[in-house]
Scaffold this active site. Structure first.
Site, short mmCIF file in Angstrom:
data_model
loop_
_atom_site.label_atom_id
_atom_site.label_comp_id
_atom_site.label_asym_id
_atom_site.label_seq_id
_atom_site.Cartn_x
_atom_site.Cartn_y
_atom_site.Cartn_z
N GLU A 116 0.82 -1.21 0.00
CA GLU A 116 0.00 0.00 0.00
C GLU A 116 0.86 1.26 0.00
O GLU A 116 0.53 2.24 -0.67
CB GLU A 116 -0.95 0.00 1.21
N TYR A 118 -6.64 6.42 4.46
CA TYR A 118 -6.84 5.39 3.44
C TYR A 118 -6.00 4.15 3.74
O TYR A 118 -6.50 3.02 3.71
CB TYR A 118 -6.48 5.90 2.04
N ASP A 123 -9.45 4.14 -2.91
CA ASP A 123 -8.32 4.60 -3.71
C ASP A 123 -8.85 5.18 -5.03
O ASP A 123 -10.06 5.34 -5.21
CB ASP A 123 -7.32 3.46 -3.96
#
Length: 371
Positions: A55, A138, A156
């Site tokens: 990520e 996020y 995203d």
């Protein structure tokens, strides 16, 4: 559920009470999921370290570009404790070329924190994850959903696009983000939260693409408002970006036999901690003469030679244009304070950002035109 556009629900969207969308997404995902090096196989538990590492790397970077870097990192540092015991210089060297280097510094700081403060185990809550360096809302949601199956939806760019089309969200980004987040949460299944999130990511990456989406293959096509309107490619709505002013500067490439003069950039700021050749400030409207006056001073240095052409590079907030000067130093010339000599043959081991790789290649005629 009726196909109601989100046009009239910017602040208070009407959410579906019941929907088959989550199940349709999971059924599609089970058949078409992408095979990615950080993704657990069906039925296997996800590794929080691999989820977190991927990520961070995927922020503003494509899956194709990240793949080789991810493989190198996990081969060198197979878990967060190993990474937390590395040095920042080693991490920056391994990261070189991937761009957005603040991510590498935050990655290292996070690994150190997890190693020292959490015994090498990632917190399993969004709140605990957000307390770690470099982990925002996020990323915390993505790790919580994918690694720990918490019922939360990370949003995203791919998910933003899918949701904005599905509900025809008329509000422009970034103002539309809270609405899109709320609408995306309606696509979570009662279980398999991580798979729900990854299904939407895969849908955006392979079907609901920015241009020419393959709507006929989409599992949600019969209930997509934008498709019904024939306006898929106009979503998400975005305000026009303002590009920064072109900045100018000079780079000074000094060789001493088979060695190159370099220095490290300040830890904080653009390209923090990375290796570079000496250079001038990067300023809008700077004249070449003013930039050249910032050349390093060494005893016995040959006359500066300006290379034909320029090196151009585009950062997130501004484009850059560099004039390149070269010079040769005598065999025993000392490096100025804050600089050092490194063998040209081992430059691949240095934490050189792409702009510096372009500069060196241009100066030493290692490649074609720099752009």
């Amino acid at each position: 559920m009726s196909r109601r556009s989100a046009l009239n629900v910017k602040s208070e969207p009407v959410l579906p009470e019941t929907s088959s969308r989550p199940m349709l997404l999971l059924q599609w995902y089970d058949r078409h999921r992408r095979r990615l090096p950080w993704r657990a196989a069906p039925g296997e538990a996800s590794d929080p370290y691999r989820v977190w590492l991927s990520e961070i790397m995927l922020q503003q970077t494509t899956v194709k570009a990240v793949g080789p870097y991810f493989e190198k990192f996990v081969a060198r540092w197979p878990d967060v404790t190993a990474l937390g015991r590395a040095s920042l210089d080693d991490v920056l060297r391994m990261w070189a070329g991937l761009g957005y280097y603040s991510r590498a510094r935050n990655l290292y700081a996070c690994a150190v924190a997890v190693t020292r403060e959490h015994g090498g185990v990632f917190p399993d809550t969004e709140e605990g994850l957000r307390a770690l360096p470099g982990i925002g809302p996020y990323t915390a949601a993505a790790i919580a959903a994918i690694a720990f199956d918490h019922r939360t939806m990370p949003v995203d760019g791919n998910i933003e696009r899918v949701v904005s089309r599905l509900f025809a969200v008329e509000e422009e980004l970034p103002q539309a983000k809270p609405l899109i987040q709320q609408l995306a949460a309606t696509l979570l299944a009662d279980s398999r939260a991580g798979d729900s999130a990854q299904a939407l990511m895969d849908l955006g990456a392979s079907i609901c693409t920015p241009k020419k989406p393959a709507c006929s293959l989409c599992p949600l096509n019969e209930d997509c408002t934008a498709r019904a309107q024939g306006s898929q490619e106009t979503f998400p709505r975005k305000a026009l970006k303002k590009s920064g002013a072109l900045r100018h500067g000079a780079a000074f490439v000094v060789t001493r036999g088979g060695e190159l003069l370099v220095r490290s950039r300040p830890e904080k700021g653009l390209l923090g901690g990375m290796t570079e050749v000496p250079g001038s400030d990067w300023l809008a409207g700077q004249e070449d003469g003013a930039a050249k006056q910032q050349a390093p001073v060494l005893k016995g240095l040959s006359r500066w030679q300006r290379k034909v052409g320029v090196v151009t590079h585009v950062f997130t907030h501004f484009p850059l244009q560099l004039v390149v000067y070269t010079a040769k130093a005598e065999a025993r010339t000392r490096a100025p304070a804050g600089m050092r000599w490194v063998p040209i043959a081992t430059l691949a081991d240095e934490a050189l950002p792409n702009v510096m790789r372009k500069v060196i290649a241009h100066a030493l005629d290692l490649s074609g035109p720099s752009s």
